[in-house]
Scaffold this motif. Sequence first.
Motif, mmCIF file in Angstrom:
data_model
loop_
_atom_site.group_PDB
_atom_site.id
_atom_site.type_symbol
_atom_site.label_atom_id
_atom_site.label_comp_id
_atom_site.label_asym_id
_atom_site.label_seq_id
_atom_site.Cartn_x
_atom_site.Cartn_y
_atom_site.Cartn_z
ATOM 1 N N ALA A 169 0.832 -1.202 0.000
ATOM 2 C CA ALA A 169 0.000 0.000 0.000
ATOM 3 C C ALA A 169 0.868 1.255 0.000
ATOM 4 O O ALA A 169 0.550 2.252 -0.667
ATOM 5 C CB ALA A 169 -0.928 -0.004 1.203
ATOM 6 N N ILE A 170 1.985 1.205 0.756
ATOM 7 C CA ILE A 170 2.899 2.346 0.792
ATOM 8 C C ILE A 170 3.551 2.561 -0.569
ATOM 9 O O ILE A 170 3.657 3.696 -1.056
ATOM 10 C CB ILE A 170 3.963 2.142 1.881
ATOM 11 C CG1 ILE A 170 3.322 2.176 3.266
ATOM 12 C CG2 ILE A 170 5.059 3.212 1.777
ATOM 13 C CD1 ILE A 170 4.259 1.781 4.396
ATOM 14 N N LEU A 171 4.008 1.474 -1.194
ATOM 15 C CA LEU A 171 4.614 1.595 -2.526
ATOM 16 C C LEU A 171 3.633 2.211 -3.519
ATOM 17 O O LEU A 171 3.996 3.084 -4.316
ATOM 18 C CB LEU A 171 5.065 0.223 -3.025
ATOM 19 C CG LEU A 171 6.381 -0.314 -2.467
ATOM 20 C CD1 LEU A 171 6.568 -1.778 -2.856
ATOM 21 C CD2 LEU A 171 7.569 0.515 -2.962
ATOM 22 N N ALA A 172 2.382 1.760 -3.475
ATOM 23 C CA ALA A 172 1.379 2.286 -4.393
ATOM 24 C C ALA A 172 1.129 3.769 -4.156
ATOM 25 O O ALA A 172 0.997 4.553 -5.103
ATOM 26 C CB ALA A 172 0.085 1.501 -4.255
ATOM 27 N N ALA A 173 1.070 4.163 -2.876
ATOM 28 C CA ALA A 173 0.743 5.549 -2.538
ATOM 29 C C ALA A 173 1.922 6.497 -2.739
ATOM 30 O O ALA A 173 1.760 7.604 -3.277
ATOM 31 C CB ALA A 173 0.253 5.625 -1.093
ATOM 32 N N ASP A 174 3.120 6.077 -2.302
ATOM 33 C CA ASP A 174 4.267 6.983 -2.284
ATOM 34 C C ASP A 174 5.114 6.933 -3.547
ATOM 35 O O ASP A 174 5.782 7.910 -3.887
ATOM 36 C CB ASP A 174 5.164 6.668 -1.079
ATOM 37 C CG ASP A 174 4.543 7.083 0.240
ATOM 38 O OD1 ASP A 174 3.358 7.472 0.231
ATOM 39 O OD2 ASP A 174 5.224 7.029 1.271
ATOM 40 N N PHE A 175 5.116 5.785 -4.246
ATOM 41 C CA PHE A 175 6.021 5.635 -5.389
ATOM 42 C C PHE A 175 5.327 5.135 -6.648
ATOM 43 O O PHE A 175 5.965 4.991 -7.690
ATOM 44 C CB PHE A 175 7.142 4.632 -5.022
ATOM 45 C CG PHE A 175 7.879 4.978 -3.760
ATOM 46 C CD1 PHE A 175 8.832 5.993 -3.739
ATOM 47 C CD2 PHE A 175 7.610 4.299 -2.575
ATOM 48 C CE1 PHE A 175 9.510 6.317 -2.580
ATOM 49 C CE2 PHE A 175 8.284 4.615 -1.406
ATOM 50 C CZ PHE A 175 9.235 5.628 -1.404
ATOM 51 N N GLY A 176 4.026 4.878 -6.565
ATOM 52 C CA GLY A 176 3.307 4.251 -7.669
ATOM 53 C C GLY A 176 3.407 4.995 -8.981
ATOM 54 O O GLY A 176 3.508 4.371 -10.051
ATOM 55 N N ASP A 177 3.391 6.327 -8.937
ATOM 56 C CA ASP A 177 3.426 7.109 -10.173
ATOM 57 C C ASP A 177 4.737 6.923 -10.930
ATOM 58 O O ASP A 177 4.794 7.186 -12.141
ATOM 59 C CB ASP A 177 3.227 8.599 -9.873
ATOM 60 C CG ASP A 177 1.811 8.903 -9.411
ATOM 61 O OD1 ASP A 177 0.922 8.065 -9.655
ATOM 62 O OD2 ASP A 177 1.608 9.962 -8.795
ATOM 63 N N ASN A 178 5.785 6.504 -10.238
ATOM 64 C CA ASN A 178 7.097 6.356 -10.874
ATOM 65 C C ASN A 178 7.474 4.905 -11.129
ATOM 66 O O ASN A 178 8.603 4.616 -11.528
ATOM 67 C CB ASN A 178 8.172 7.000 -9.990
ATOM 68 C CG ASN A 178 7.956 8.490 -9.797
ATOM 69 O OD1 ASN A 178 7.640 9.203 -10.753
ATOM 70 N ND2 ASN A 178 8.095 8.959 -8.567
ATOM 71 N N LEU A 179 6.543 3.983 -10.878
ATOM 72 C CA LEU A 179 6.818 2.565 -11.078
ATOM 73 C C LEU A 179 6.028 2.041 -12.270
ATOM 74 O O LEU A 179 4.858 2.388 -12.456
ATOM 75 C CB LEU A 179 6.442 1.774 -9.824
ATOM 76 C CG LEU A 179 7.223 2.106 -8.546
ATOM 77 C CD1 LEU A 179 6.683 1.291 -7.365
ATOM 78 C CD2 LEU A 179 8.717 1.855 -8.728
ATOM 79 N N ASP A 180 6.676 1.200 -13.060
ATOM 80 C CA ASP A 180 6.045 0.633 -14.252
ATOM 81 C C ASP A 180 5.181 -0.563 -13.844
ATOM 82 O O ASP A 180 5.565 -1.720 -14.010
ATOM 83 C CB ASP A 180 7.126 0.204 -15.252
ATOM 84 C CG ASP A 180 6.525 -0.276 -16.574
ATOM 85 O OD1 ASP A 180 5.336 0.023 -16.821
ATOM 86 O OD2 ASP A 180 7.241 -0.961 -17.339
#
Length: 333
Positions: A169-180
């Motif tokens: 959930a943290i990855l999706a919220a904090d870094f999701g826009d920059n992950l493919d």
Amino acid sequence: MPGKVSPDDLLTHVFQRTGAAETDETVLQGPAEGEDAAAIDWPDGEGTLVVSSDPISLAASQVGQLGIAVATNDVAVSGADPRWLTAVVLLPTGTDTTVLEEITNDLDAAARELGASIVGGHSEYVDQLERPLLSLTAMGATERYVPTGGAKPGDAVVLTKAAGIEGSAILAADFGDNLDVEPELRDRAASYLEEISVLPESRIVREYATAMHDPTEGGVTSGLLEVARASNVRLEIDRDAVPVREPTAALCAAAGVDPLRIFGSGALLATVPEDTVDACLIELDEAGLEAATIGTVSALEGGDPELVLDGESIADPIEDELYPLWAQADSKE
């Protein structure tokens, strides 16, 4: 470095400084490595009072719900139903009262859902803060206290739900826009915040478990190591047996992190006697709760407590792999 204080520093500076706890016979479990809740013997045979405290700092829209879940999880994995809470709410100076309203509404709703009462606390504005800080103390009573350090040789190791639930959930919220990663997988991962509580499965597992633990910072790997060290045993774990959901795997692969080494709240770790583990898993399945056997407990043959993950011996504290990502993001601002 952010994160937990090291076990050595806790032993030197914290665990030896507990007031009168050392001579207080009502303190069944005080501060110790891997033990996230205290256990206090109630007078007149009323059972055991379990107490745990946790801080959390997030956006106001999330901090109440997550704060309640994180604090009450440690009580739940000790064998008790969370019943009472105190809440300390610290806000940056100048914060609009609508933020306080949002946090307290969220606290109220989350506590009501668990059947827990908020019985006290404190609210204050603080100049040094940049975001709301919430600290909760949860309490509950049980007739059968289950420690982190109760694992016995021969036990099976059980994990509910999956690894990396909170971290996903943290990855999706904090870094999701920059992950493919496909948006649908990111959205599913973001929804995992609704699964952080482990109270439903703990009510089943506590009837079987010798030890239970709530893996948080450092993920499932850190949680397993804490069980091993607290119980003075060796845990042998098969990585392929550890459930990892598709959104978690995709996000972790894109971010270059290990799903077993990111924030793990939402899963419950337990050790269960081999002769009752099948009954435990069947009962969890009948309740619609995911769970899997991921390894076994064995006795030490000399040496220190350890986690053996696919043959790799792990004995040193684990740093959560999300911290470097946050540090990199901060350095680019």
